[in-house]
Enzyme design. Sequence first.
Site, PDB file in Angstrom:
ATOM      1  CG  ASP A 108      -2.665 -37.554 -74.954  1.00 54.26           C
ATOM      2  OD1 ASP A 108      -1.544 -37.017 -74.970  1.00 54.26           O
ATOM      3  OD2 ASP A 108      -3.376 -37.625 -73.920  1.00 54.26           O
ATOM      4  CG  LEU A 109       2.036 -41.549 -73.033  1.00 55.86           C
ATOM      5  CD1 LEU A 109       2.183 -42.940 -73.644  1.00 55.86           C
ATOM      6  CD2 LEU A 109       3.412 -41.015 -72.637  1.00 55.86           C
ATOM      7  CG  ASP A 110       1.070 -38.499 -69.847  1.00 49.58           C
ATOM      8  OD1 ASP A 110       1.604 -39.504 -69.372  1.00 49.58           O
ATOM      9  OD2 ASP A 110       1.719 -37.508 -70.271  1.00 49.58           O
ATOM     10  CB  THR A 148       0.856 -41.425 -66.707  1.00 48.76           C
ATOM     11  OG1 THR A 148       0.350 -41.231 -68.028  1.00 48.76           O
ATOM     12  CG2 THR A 148       1.795 -42.602 -66.672  1.00 48.76           C
ATOM     13  CE  LYS A 183      -7.169 -35.393 -66.360  1.00 46.38           C
ATOM     14  NZ  LYS A 183      -8.444 -36.123 -66.416  1.00 46.38           N
ATOM     15  N   GLY A 184      -2.856 -32.441 -70.805  1.00 46.14           N
ATOM     16  CA  GLY A 184      -2.458 -32.191 -72.191  1.00 46.14           C
ATOM     17  C   GLY A 184      -1.554 -30.989 -72.372  1.00 46.14           C
ATOM     18  NE  ARG A 230       8.286 -31.562 -67.277  1.00 47.93           N
ATOM     19  CZ  ARG A 230       9.454 -32.122 -67.592  1.00 47.93           C
ATOM     20  NH1 ARG A 230      10.571 -31.639 -67.090  1.00 47.93           N
ATOM     21  NH2 ARG A 230       9.508 -33.172 -68.401  1.00 47.93           N
ATOM     22  CB  SER A 263       2.605 -37.485 -75.910  1.00 44.71           C
ATOM     23  OG  SER A 263       2.873 -37.114 -74.587  1.00 44.71           O
ATOM     24  CB  ALA A 264       2.062 -32.267 -74.082  1.00 48.74           C
ATOM     25  CB  SER A 265       4.771 -36.445 -71.804  1.00 45.74           C
ATOM     26  OG  SER A 265       5.787 -36.904 -70.937  1.00 45.74           O
ATOM     27  CG  ASN A 297       9.109 -37.617 -68.442  1.00 43.47           C
ATOM     28  OD1 ASN A 297      10.330 -37.621 -68.352  1.00 43.47           O
ATOM     29  ND2 ASN A 297       8.358 -36.748 -67.783  1.00 43.47           N
ATOM     30  CE  LYS A 313      -1.221 -33.085 -77.320  1.00 40.34           C
ATOM     31  NZ  LYS A 313      -1.486 -34.369 -76.655  1.00 40.34           N
ATOM     32  CD  GLU A 366      -5.250 -35.179 -76.499  1.00 38.25           C
ATOM     33  OE1 GLU A 366      -5.571 -35.228 -75.293  1.00 38.25           O
ATOM     34  OE2 GLU A 366      -4.099 -34.902 -76.865  1.00 38.25           O
ATOM     35  CG  ASP A 367      -6.375 -37.611 -71.255  1.00 35.93           C
ATOM     36  OD1 ASP A 367      -5.563 -37.173 -72.105  1.00 35.93           O
ATOM     37  OD2 ASP A 367      -6.159 -37.562 -70.035  1.00 35.93           O
TER      38      ASP A 367
HETATM   39  C1  BG6 Z   1       0.826 -34.319 -70.982  1.00 28.58           C
HETATM   40  C2  BG6 Z   1       0.118 -34.437 -69.654  1.00 28.58           C
HETATM   41  O1  BG6 Z   1       0.678 -35.520 -71.694  1.00 28.58           O
HETATM   42  O2  BG6 Z   1       2.206 -34.058 -70.808  1.00 28.58           O
HETATM   43  C3  BG6 Z   1       0.379 -33.203 -68.801  1.00 28.58           C
HETATM   44  O3  BG6 Z   1      -1.264 -34.574 -69.868  1.00 28.58           O
HETATM   45  C4  BG6 Z   1       1.886 -32.979 -68.671  1.00 28.58           C
HETATM   46  O4  BG6 Z   1      -0.201 -33.401 -67.529  1.00 28.58           O
HETATM   47  C5  BG6 Z   1       2.510 -32.866 -70.066  1.00 28.58           C
HETATM   48  O5  BG6 Z   1       2.136 -31.778 -67.957  1.00 28.58           O
HETATM   49  C6  BG6 Z   1       4.022 -32.679 -70.026  1.00 28.58           C
HETATM   50  O6  BG6 Z   1       4.584 -33.838 -69.518  1.00 28.58           O
HETATM   51  P1  BG6 Z   1       6.059 -34.001 -68.957  1.00 28.58           P
HETATM   52  O7  BG6 Z   1       6.162 -35.478 -68.710  1.00 28.58           O
HETATM   53  O8  BG6 Z   1       6.986 -33.538 -70.058  1.00 28.58           O
HETATM   54  O9  BG6 Z   1       6.167 -33.159 -67.755  1.00 28.58           O
HETATM   55 MG    MG Z   2      -3.503 -36.855 -72.078  1.00 26.30          MG
END
Ligand code: BG6
Ligand code: MG
Length: 219
Positions: A9-11, A17, A45-46, A49, A114-116, A118, A145, A169-170
């Site tokens: 996982d990333l964040d 972050t 977390k995880g 958005r 990762s779910a992000s 970014n 997730k 994973e956190d």
């Molecule tokens: C996850 C974070 O990695 O990504 C969440 O733990 C975040 O807090 C999710 O909401 C989505 O990220 P982003 O950067 O696309 O808004």
């Molecule tokens: Mg995370």
Amino acid sequence: MSKKGFIFDLDGVIVDTAKYHFLAWKKLAKSIGVDFTESQNEQLKGVSRVKSLEKILAWGNKTISQEEFNTLMAKKNEDYLSFIATMNEDEILPDVPKTLNYLIEEKQPISLGSASKNARTILKKVNLYKKFDAIVDGNDVSKAKPDPEVFLIAAKLLEIKLEDCIVFEDSVAGVQAANTAKMVSIGIGEKNVLHEADYIFKDFTEISEEFLMDLIKRK
Ligand code: BG6
Ligand code: MG
């Protein structure tokens, strides 16, 4: 040497972050008159958005139009991006590069999960992008997730069987996703939060090369 699929996982696992996501959601929630606690934040977390904003609105008993929903999501991301604008290698969590380098030396396939949306930007900012054999992030999945989709895609890209994948994973949602995929789940964080994980460590400084080698050799 046998090969396992190592999925990170990333964040909150690779980079510090999670605190910026928290700050950005806090600010946004406050702007619409909603407050939430740090323990409620564990549920964000995880989580994607969209799902995060849905949870915050539910906590505050708010209903808003789709248009307003989209505006708030954009606002949260704008704030988040401003927090990470000047981000560099200093935000990498302790012993993460050491762990990645060890696995690379041992020729183990590595993916991001990762779910992000970014994620790619962040990996480039902290100079870790090239260490990954595969990258799966919020742009590649349709289910957030605790659905295991993100990890299933990672396993497929790495060409490793699900039961031979190991997930770091956190988040509670991420640990549940790994468990549902029948992967080995390693929680990075607090034992009382991540108790569903197969193993739990405070951070990567607690993870030895011997432990990693045992995972690689695991039948
Ligand atoms: C996850 C974070 O990695 O990504 C969440 O733990 C975040 O807090 C999710 O909401 C989505 O990220 P982003 O950067 O696309 O808004
Ligand atoms: Mg995370």
